[in-house]
Structures are given as C-alpha cells and as structure tokens.
Design a protein around this motif. Structure first.
Motif, short mmCIF file in Angstrom:
data_model
loop_
_atom_site.label_atom_id
_atom_site.label_comp_id
_atom_site.label_asym_id
_atom_site.label_seq_id
_atom_site.Cartn_x
_atom_site.Cartn_y
_atom_site.Cartn_z
N ARG A 99 25.11 73.74 0.61
CA ARG A 99 25.73 73.18 -0.61
C ARG A 99 25.06 71.87 -1.01
O ARG A 99 24.80 71.62 -2.19
CB ARG A 99 27.24 72.98 -0.40
N ALA A 100 24.77 71.03 -0.03
CA ALA A 100 24.12 69.75 -0.33
C ALA A 100 22.71 69.98 -0.87
O ALA A 100 22.28 69.29 -1.80
CB ALA A 100 24.07 68.87 0.92
N PHE A 101 22.00 70.96 -0.33
CA PHE A 101 20.64 71.23 -0.81
C PHE A 101 20.67 71.83 -2.21
O PHE A 101 19.80 71.53 -3.03
CB PHE A 101 19.90 72.14 0.17
N VAL A 102 21.66 72.67 -2.49
CA VAL A 102 21.81 73.21 -3.86
C VAL A 102 22.05 72.04 -4.82
O VAL A 102 21.45 72.00 -5.90
CB VAL A 102 22.95 74.24 -3.94
N ALA A 103 22.87 71.09 -4.45
CA ALA A 103 23.11 69.91 -5.30
C ALA A 103 21.82 69.13 -5.50
O ALA A 103 21.53 68.66 -6.61
CB ALA A 103 24.20 69.02 -4.69
N LEU A 104 21.01 68.99 -4.44
CA LEU A 104 19.72 68.31 -4.55
C LEU A 104 18.80 69.06 -5.51
O LEU A 104 18.10 68.45 -6.33
CB LEU A 104 19.07 68.20 -3.16
N MET A 105 18.79 70.39 -5.43
CA MET A 105 17.95 71.19 -6.32
C MET A 105 18.41 71.06 -7.78
O MET A 105 17.59 70.99 -8.69
CB MET A 105 17.94 72.67 -5.91
N VAL A 106 19.72 71.03 -8.00
CA VAL A 106 20.24 70.84 -9.36
C VAL A 106 19.83 69.47 -9.89
O VAL A 106 19.36 69.35 -11.03
CB VAL A 106 21.78 71.02 -9.39
N ALA A 107 19.97 68.44 -9.07
CA ALA A 107 19.56 67.09 -9.48
C ALA A 107 18.06 67.05 -9.76
O ALA A 107 17.62 66.45 -10.75
CB ALA A 107 19.93 66.07 -8.41
N GLY A 108 17.26 67.69 -8.92
CA GLY A 108 15.81 67.74 -9.13
C GLY A 108 15.47 68.49 -10.40
O GLY A 108 14.60 68.06 -11.17
N PHE A 109 16.13 69.60 -10.64
CA PHE A 109 15.89 70.40 -11.84
C PHE A 109 16.18 69.57 -13.10
O PHE A 109 15.35 69.49 -14.00
CB PHE A 109 16.79 71.65 -11.81
N VAL A 110 17.34 68.95 -13.13
CA VAL A 110 17.72 68.13 -14.29
C VAL A 110 16.79 66.94 -14.44
O VAL A 110 16.34 66.62 -15.54
CB VAL A 110 19.20 67.68 -14.17
N GLY A 111 16.46 66.27 -13.33
CA GLY A 111 15.59 65.09 -13.37
C GLY A 111 14.19 65.41 -13.85
O GLY A 111 13.65 64.73 -14.73
N VAL A 112 13.59 66.46 -13.31
CA VAL A 112 12.23 66.82 -13.69
C VAL A 112 12.20 67.34 -15.12
O VAL A 112 11.32 66.97 -15.91
CB VAL A 112 11.63 67.85 -12.70
N THR A 159 10.22 72.47 -11.64
CA THR A 159 11.45 72.96 -12.27
C THR A 159 11.70 74.41 -11.87
O THR A 159 12.83 74.78 -11.53
CB THR A 159 11.36 72.82 -13.80
N ALA A 160 10.66 75.22 -11.89
CA ALA A 160 10.80 76.62 -11.48
C ALA A 160 11.16 76.72 -10.00
O ALA A 160 12.03 77.52 -9.62
CB ALA A 160 9.50 77.38 -11.77
N LEU A 161 10.54 75.89 -9.16
CA LEU A 161 10.86 75.89 -7.73
C LEU A 161 12.31 75.50 -7.49
O LEU A 161 13.02 76.15 -6.72
CB LEU A 161 9.94 74.93 -6.96
N PHE A 162 12.77 74.44 -8.15
CA PHE A 162 14.15 73.99 -7.98
C PHE A 162 15.14 75.06 -8.44
O PHE A 162 16.16 75.29 -7.79
CB PHE A 162 14.40 72.68 -8.72
N GLY A 166 17.65 76.87 -5.83
CA GLY A 166 19.10 76.81 -6.07
C GLY A 166 19.71 78.20 -6.14
O GLY A 166 20.76 78.46 -5.55
N TRP A 167 19.03 79.12 -6.83
CA TRP A 167 19.52 80.50 -6.92
C TRP A 167 19.51 81.16 -5.55
O TRP A 167 20.48 81.79 -5.16
CB TRP A 167 18.67 81.30 -7.91
N LYS A 168 18.39 81.04 -4.83
CA LYS A 168 18.25 81.71 -3.53
C LYS A 168 19.32 81.26 -2.54
O LYS A 168 19.87 82.06 -1.79
CB LYS A 168 16.85 81.43 -2.95
N LEU A 169 19.63 79.97 -2.56
CA LEU A 169 20.62 79.43 -1.62
C LEU A 169 22.05 79.83 -1.97
O LEU A 169 22.96 79.61 -1.16
CB LEU A 169 20.50 77.90 -1.55
#
Length: 187
Positions: A99-112, A159-162, A166-169
């Motif tokens: 869950r924490a990593f999904v949140a990190l990926m969402v933050a990275g996606f939005v930030g990038v 962005t694609a990686l994040f 997020g989806w995979k997790l």
C-alpha cells in the motif's frame, strides 16, 4: 478440501514485484551516491554559465537551482531514502509495504506528469530572446533545449513505469503475496 496456512516466506513471489523492488533499490542507491558527490558548486556553475541570479532566461533558472542546491539535495536525499526503505519493505513482502509503495507510485506519477506539463509552460513564459539564445550553437547553454526534450522523454517513461507498478501492485495475485494468510487460487 481445506487450505492450510503457509508460512509467509513460503508464499509464491512474483518476479515482477522482485524486479520492481530491486530496480527501485538500485535507483535509490544511485541517487544517494550521486547526491553524495560534490558535482558542481553553485558559484562555479553560475560563473561558468556567465549569469547572475535573477537575470532571467534558461541560465538564470539554472543559477537559481544552483543557489538552492542544499535544499534541493536534502529533498532529493529524503525522497531517495524513503524510496529505498519502501523498496526493501516491498522486497521483503511486508504487509504494509504494498500500500505504501502504491502511494509512492501515485505521488511519482502525479509529480512527474505535473513537472512534464509545467515544462512547456515555463518555456512559454520566457522572453523570446532567452529561447532564441538557448538554441544558439555559440551559446554555452545551447544544449539545454535538447536536454529538455530528453528529460520529457524520460519523464514519460517514468510516468508509464509508475502507472504500471501501481496497477501491478493492486492485482489480486500480488495482493495475496503480501497477506499473511494466502488466498486460495481461483480455478
């Protein structure tokens, strides 16, 4: 048929999560290593570019960042340490890590995505002389525009990686890896 609870370590581990965790561990360590190097002192960089803070244009922006390198380095170091910690927890399949990593990926996606969206806007706000000089081969900052194109490409890839991570997790199979009691396989 009854399902017995397997020990957490005996649960199947997907290669995607392992590769994702190791990739972010290595990336975090690389960022920490680069930030630990004294690459370019601010005054030297500004003198090389021949600009002063507040002079405007591309080189003025670089000088502004160079003057704030301590703060930027601190923020990047904090981000790298958080990413490293979450990546190790993800690799260990700790229950909260997904869950924490999904949140990190969402933050990275939005930030990038936000940073990439702001970049053309920033160029649109520059005076025409600054953008014209930026592509002048005689000017020491001529490569900045080309570098910006490369950064936008890298931002798109991140962005694609994040989004993928997020989806995979959040898939049921990966979620089951992080639960203490495994979910019976469907089918």
């Amino acid at each position: 048929m009854t399902h017995t609870a397997m020990p957490h370590a005996a649960l199947p581990r997907s290669a995607a999560v392992t590769v994702l965790a190791w990739g972010f561990i290595l990336f975090s360590l690389a960022v920490i290593g680069l930030l630990a190097l004294p690459l370019a002192p601010g005054e030297t960089l500004a003198a090389t570019l021949g600009v002063e803070t507040g002079s405007g244009g591309l080189t003025g922006g670089v000088a502004w960042l160079a003057e704030r390198r301590a703060g930027m380095t601190t923020l990047l170091m904090l981000g790298a340490v958080v990413t490293l910690t979450l990546s190790i927890a993800l690799l260990r399949r700790l229950s909260w890590a997904r869950r924490a990593f999904v949140a990190l990926m969402v933050a990275g996606f939005v930030g990038v995505l936000g940073g990439a969206a702001l970049t053309p806007l920033t160029f649109g706000l520059l005076p025409e002389a600054a953008t014209t000089e930026a592509v002048n081969a005689e000017d020491p900052v001529a490569g900045l525009v080309g570098m910006l194109g490369g950064l936008i490409l890298v931002a798109t890839l991140f962005t694609a990686l994040f989004a993928w991570a997020g989806w995979k997790l959040t898939t049921p199979a990966v979620r089951a890896e992080f639960e203490r009691t495994p979910v019976p396989a469907v089918g």
